[in-house]
Design a protein around this motif. Sequence first.
Motif, PDB file in Angstrom:
ATOM      1  N   VAL A  27       0.965  -1.240  -0.125  1.00 54.78           N
ATOM      2  CA  VAL A  27       0.047   0.137   0.037  1.00 54.78           C
ATOM      3  C   VAL A  27       0.986   1.150  -0.039  1.00 54.78           C
ATOM      4  O   VAL A  27       1.770   1.278   0.894  1.00 54.78           O
ATOM      5  CB  VAL A  27      -0.910   0.072   1.243  1.00 54.78           C
ATOM      6  N   VAL A  28       0.980   1.963  -0.952  1.00 55.49           N
ATOM      7  CA  VAL A  28       1.666   3.132  -1.349  1.00 55.49           C
ATOM      8  C   VAL A  28       0.998   4.554  -0.794  1.00 55.49           C
ATOM      9  O   VAL A  28      -0.161   4.770  -0.557  1.00 55.49           O
ATOM     10  CB  VAL A  28       2.065   3.382  -2.756  1.00 55.49           C
ATOM     11  N   ASN A  29       1.821   5.536  -0.696  1.00 56.99           N
ATOM     12  CA  ASN A  29       1.149   6.766   0.075  1.00 56.99           C
ATOM     13  C   ASN A  29       0.695   7.790  -1.100  1.00 56.99           C
ATOM     14  O   ASN A  29       0.882   7.246  -2.128  1.00 56.99           O
ATOM     15  CB  ASN A  29       2.185   7.472   0.751  1.00 56.99           C
ATOM     16  N   HIS A  30       0.042   9.106  -0.756  1.00 53.86           N
ATOM     17  CA  HIS A  30      -0.574   9.628  -1.746  1.00 53.86           C
ATOM     18  C   HIS A  30       0.487  10.025  -2.909  1.00 53.86           C
ATOM     19  O   HIS A  30      -0.063  10.064  -3.758  1.00 53.86           O
ATOM     20  CB  HIS A  30      -1.086  10.758  -0.995  1.00 53.86           C
ATOM     21  N   LYS A  31       1.623  10.370  -2.454  1.00 55.58           N
ATOM     22  CA  LYS A  31       2.511  10.994  -3.326  1.00 55.58           C
ATOM     23  C   LYS A  31       3.052   9.825  -4.480  1.00 55.58           C
ATOM     24  O   LYS A  31       2.914  10.190  -5.846  1.00 55.58           O
ATOM     25  CB  LYS A  31       3.683  11.484  -2.814  1.00 55.58           C
ATOM     26  N   ALA A  32       3.203   8.562  -3.788  1.00 58.99           N
ATOM     27  CA  ALA A  32       3.597   7.456  -4.830  1.00 58.99           C
ATOM     28  C   ALA A  32       2.393   7.083  -5.868  1.00 58.99           C
ATOM     29  O   ALA A  32       2.513   6.764  -6.826  1.00 58.99           O
ATOM     30  CB  ALA A  32       4.176   6.315  -4.065  1.00 58.99           C
ATOM     31  N   ALA A  33       1.085   7.146  -5.108  1.00 63.71           N
ATOM     32  CA  ALA A  33      -0.239   6.864  -5.827  1.00 63.71           C
ATOM     33  C   ALA A  33      -0.309   7.892  -7.049  1.00 63.71           C
ATOM     34  O   ALA A  33      -0.443   7.459  -8.181  1.00 63.71           O
ATOM     35  CB  ALA A  33      -1.348   6.844  -5.125  1.00 63.71           C
ATOM     36  N   ASP A  34       0.130   9.057  -6.805  1.00 62.39           N
ATOM     37  CA  ASP A  34      -0.212  10.164  -7.872  1.00 62.39           C
ATOM     38  C   ASP A  34       0.845   9.948  -8.898  1.00 62.39           C
ATOM     39  O   ASP A  34       0.741   9.893 -10.042  1.00 62.39           O
ATOM     40  CB  ASP A  34      -0.060  11.474  -7.289  1.00 62.39           C
ATOM     41  N   LYS A  35       2.037   9.493  -8.591  1.00 61.09           N
ATOM     42  CA  LYS A  35       3.223   9.320  -9.478  1.00 61.09           C
ATOM     43  C   LYS A  35       2.816   7.934 -10.387  1.00 61.09           C
ATOM     44  O   LYS A  35       3.045   8.097 -11.452  1.00 61.09           O
ATOM     45  CB  LYS A  35       4.470   9.052  -8.917  1.00 61.09           C
ATOM     46  N   LEU A  36       2.358   7.061  -9.714  1.00 64.23           N
ATOM     47  CA  LEU A  36       1.949   5.783 -10.586  1.00 64.23           C
ATOM     48  C   LEU A  36       0.849   6.209 -11.446  1.00 64.23           C
ATOM     49  O   LEU A  36       0.736   5.473 -12.628  1.00 64.23           O
ATOM     50  CB  LEU A  36       1.515   4.771  -9.504  1.00 64.23           C
ATOM     51  N   ARG A  37      -0.132   6.939 -11.230  1.00 62.02           N
ATOM     52  CA  ARG A  37      -1.305   7.423 -11.881  1.00 62.02           C
ATOM     53  C   ARG A  37      -0.829   8.073 -13.154  1.00 62.02           C
ATOM     54  O   ARG A  37      -1.047   8.085 -14.357  1.00 62.02           O
ATOM     55  CB  ARG A  37      -2.318   8.242 -11.205  1.00 62.02           C
ATOM     56  N   ALA A  38       0.239   8.735 -12.898  1.00 68.86           N
ATOM     57  CA  ALA A  38       0.830   9.792 -14.016  1.00 68.86           C
ATOM     58  C   ALA A  38       1.998   9.088 -14.779  1.00 68.86           C
ATOM     59  O   ALA A  38       2.359   9.575 -15.800  1.00 68.86           O
ATOM     60  CB  ALA A  38       1.657  10.871 -13.374  1.00 68.86           C
ATOM     61  N   GLY A  39       2.184   7.603 -14.616  1.00 67.19           N
ATOM     62  CA  GLY A  39       3.079   6.696 -15.231  1.00 67.19           C
ATOM     63  C   GLY A  39       4.194   6.430 -14.987  1.00 67.19           C
ATOM     64  O   GLY A  39       4.951   6.010 -15.603  1.00 67.19           O
ATOM     65  N   HIS A  40       4.753   6.822 -13.833  1.00 71.22           N
ATOM     66  CA  HIS A  40       5.921   6.523 -12.977  1.00 71.22           C
ATOM     67  C   HIS A  40       5.737   4.881 -12.774  1.00 71.22           C
ATOM     68  O   HIS A  40       4.867   4.353 -12.571  1.00 71.22           O
ATOM     69  CB  HIS A  40       6.245   7.215 -11.915  1.00 71.22           C
ATOM     70  N   LEU A  41       6.984   4.219 -12.675  1.00 65.91           N
ATOM     71  CA  LEU A  41       6.999   2.943 -12.745  1.00 65.91           C
ATOM     72  C   LEU A  41       7.810   2.117 -11.453  1.00 65.91           C
ATOM     73  O   LEU A  41       7.849   1.111 -11.077  1.00 65.91           O
ATOM     74  CB  LEU A  41       7.781   2.442 -13.834  1.00 65.91           C
ATOM     75  N   TRP A  42       8.115   3.507 -10.470  1.00 68.40           N
ATOM     76  CA  TRP A  42       9.182   2.939  -9.394  1.00 68.40           C
ATOM     77  C   TRP A  42       8.165   3.418  -8.043  1.00 68.40           C
ATOM     78  O   TRP A  42       7.538   4.503  -7.892  1.00 68.40           O
ATOM     79  CB  TRP A  42      10.398   3.554  -9.402  1.00 68.40           C
ATOM     80  N   VAL A  43       8.360   2.471  -7.128  1.00 65.74           N
ATOM     81  CA  VAL A  43       8.008   3.011  -5.892  1.00 65.74           C
ATOM     82  C   VAL A  43       8.982   2.794  -4.738  1.00 65.74           C
ATOM     83  O   VAL A  43       9.726   1.846  -4.711  1.00 65.74           O
ATOM     84  CB  VAL A  43       6.630   2.130  -5.061  1.00 65.74           C
ATOM     85  N   TYR A  44       9.701   3.997  -4.293  1.00 60.60           N
ATOM     86  CA  TYR A  44      10.644   4.049  -3.225  1.00 60.60           C
ATOM     87  C   TYR A  44      10.093   3.559  -1.961  1.00 60.60           C
ATOM     88  O   TYR A  44       8.960   3.555  -1.602  1.00 60.60           O
ATOM     89  CB  TYR A  44      11.024   5.290  -2.990  1.00 60.60           C
ATOM     90  N   ARG A  45      10.976   2.865  -1.263  1.00 61.59           N
ATOM     91  CA  ARG A  45      10.629   2.272  -0.113  1.00 61.59           C
ATOM     92  C   ARG A  45      10.096   3.365   1.136  1.00 61.59           C
ATOM     93  O   ARG A  45       9.237   2.950   1.848  1.00 61.59           O
ATOM     94  CB  ARG A  45      11.910   1.642   0.887  1.00 61.59           C
ATOM     95  N   THR A  46      10.444   4.448   1.023  1.00 60.32           N
ATOM     96  CA  THR A  46      10.021   5.386   1.989  1.00 60.32           C
ATOM     97  C   THR A  46       8.470   5.939   1.627  1.00 60.32           C
ATOM     98  O   THR A  46       7.722   6.674   2.417  1.00 60.32           O
ATOM     99  CB  THR A  46      10.662   6.756   1.744  1.00 60.32           C
ATOM    100  N   ASP A  47       8.095   5.399   0.375  1.00 63.51           N
ATOM    101  CA  ASP A  47       6.693   5.736  -0.142  1.00 63.51           C
ATOM    102  C   ASP A  47       5.645   4.432   0.291  1.00 63.51           C
ATOM    103  O   ASP A  47       4.468   4.641  -0.132  1.00 63.51           O
ATOM    104  CB  ASP A  47       6.669   6.064  -1.537  1.00 63.51           C
ATOM    105  N   THR A  62       1.199  -6.812  -5.841  1.00 64.02           N
ATOM    106  CA  THR A  62       0.098  -5.684  -5.966  1.00 64.02           C
ATOM    107  C   THR A  62       0.411  -4.460  -5.523  1.00 64.02           C
ATOM    108  O   THR A  62       0.546  -4.491  -4.113  1.00 64.02           O
ATOM    109  CB  THR A  62      -1.214  -6.457  -5.935  1.00 64.02           C
ATOM    110  N   LEU A  63       0.386  -3.395  -6.106  1.00 70.49           N
ATOM    111  CA  LEU A  63       0.451  -2.163  -5.777  1.00 70.49           C
ATOM    112  C   LEU A  63      -0.717  -1.463  -5.491  1.00 70.49           C
ATOM    113  O   LEU A  63      -1.552  -1.608  -6.537  1.00 70.49           O
ATOM    114  CB  LEU A  63       1.357  -1.305  -6.766  1.00 70.49           C
ATOM    115  N   MET A  64      -1.103  -0.930  -4.290  1.00 67.70           N
ATOM    116  CA  MET A  64      -2.561  -0.388  -3.968  1.00 67.70           C
ATOM    117  C   MET A  64      -2.438   0.863  -3.375  1.00 67.70           C
ATOM    118  O   MET A  64      -1.428   1.330  -2.804  1.00 67.70           O
ATOM    119  CB  MET A  64      -3.450  -1.449  -3.277  1.00 67.70           C
TER     120      MET A  64
END
Length: 419
Positions: A18-38, A58-60
Motif C-alpha cells: 500500500v503506497v502513500n498519496h505521493k507515490a499513488a499520484d506518480k503511478l497514476r501519471a505513469g511512473h514505474l518505481w515505488v521507493y521504500r519511503t513511499d 500488487t501495488l495499491m
Amino acid sequence: MDREPKLLEADEVGPAAVVNHKAADKLRAGHLWVYRTDVEELIPALGAVAMPAGGLITLMDARRIPFGSAIYSEASVIAARKVSAEPKIHRGEYLEDVVTRVRAALALRTPMLTDGSTDSVRLIFSEADDLPGIVADRYRNLVVLQLLTQGTAQDDMREVLARELAVEGVDVIVERPDPRIRELEKLPAPPAEPLFVREGHAGPAKTEFTLNGLKLGFDANAGQKTGAFLDQRMNYAAAAAYAHGEALDICTYQGGFALHMARVCTHVTGVDASRSALETAEQNLERNRAQMKAEVEWVEADAFELLRAYDAEKRQFDTIVLDPPAFAKTKRAAEGAMRGYKEMNLRALRMLRPGGTLITCSCSHHVSREEFTATVAEAAADSGRHVRMLETRGAALDHPEVLTLPETAYLKCLILRVD
C-alpha cells in the motif's frame, strides 16, 4: 456512467504494498518505481509471514484500489518496479510477458543494424522496454546480460533470456553483474559459465565489433559496466561531424570520441585516469590506423588536475570533448556534481580557440537536462565567451527514454560553438 474501480480481496492480489498519496499520484501519471519511503504497509500473502524477496506484489493505494503488479525487493531503495497494469500472482504469467517484451525489444533494434556500419546495440534497456531490472548489450556475436534486481536475477529468468537472446549471429551469452547494484540488492553471484554457447563456438568472452565503421575490441571480463559505451554511438558520430583542428578528449575511456574525431582532426589527445583503459584505446587505434587522419596521443591523468594545468598554461584547442563518469551517484550528491560540471566546462571554454567546438556530456540521472544545461550556461557566462548551442542530444536510439520516467533520460550531450 463510469464504474467504480474494483477493490480486490486478499486472495486475488497475493502479497501487496500500500503506497502513500505521493507515490499513488506518480503511478497514476505513469511512473514505474515505488521507493521504500513511499510504502505505507506491506501485506504478505494469506498464510505467509513475510514479503517474498524478488516476488510479484500488487501495488495499491490507501483505498485498496490496485495499480497493477510489480517485482519486489527487500533490499533496494526502490522497493517495487511496476511490470504490469494488471495484478499478477503467478510468476509464470510474468515470464510470459517477458518473452513477449524481449521479442518486441529485438524487433525495435533490428533496423539499427542494417547499414553495415554498426553491428552492436543495446538489445534490452530495462524500463524503456518494459523489462525492469534487465539490460542486455550485443557486441557483434557476444551478448552481455545484466540482471539488476531480486526479481530478475533468478534461474528461470536466465533460462528465458538465454533462449530468446540466442538469435542468429549470437554465439555467446554471458551474465555480468554490476558490483555496486549486486551489493545493494543483496544478489547472489551469477553463474560463472556462459548462459549460452553456440555449438562449435569456443574461446573466451572476447570479440571485435564495429561501431560507426570503427573496429573496437571488447572483453566481457574487463572494463566498466557491460563494456563499451553504446549509448554514445550517435554522439560519437555527431562529434566527428563538428570536430576540427586540434582536439582534446577528456575521460576518453577506451577512445570512443577520440578515435571518431581522429578521422577528421589534425591532432587528438585522449585523457583518462585508467591505464588499462588507455591500453585498450591504443589497441583500438591500431585496429583503425588506416582510417586515422590525426596524430593521436594518450595521456594518463586526473581530468580536473590536467584541465587546471592546461588552463594555467593557456593551452588552446579547436575541439574539446568532456565525457566524465557520473558525478552524482545519489540525489544528495547532485549539488557537488554541479560544481564539478561547472569547473570542468569553465576551463574547457577558456581553452577553446575562437570558432571552437565544445561537446559536453553528463550521464548522471540525478542531474536533469535542464539543470545540466543551466550549469554549462553559468560556466559560459563566467568565461566571458560568446557560446551558441548547436545541438542538444541524448542517448542513441537503442536507449529510448520513457516520458513518464525521467530517470531514463540520463545521458545529456550538448554541442556548442565558442567564439
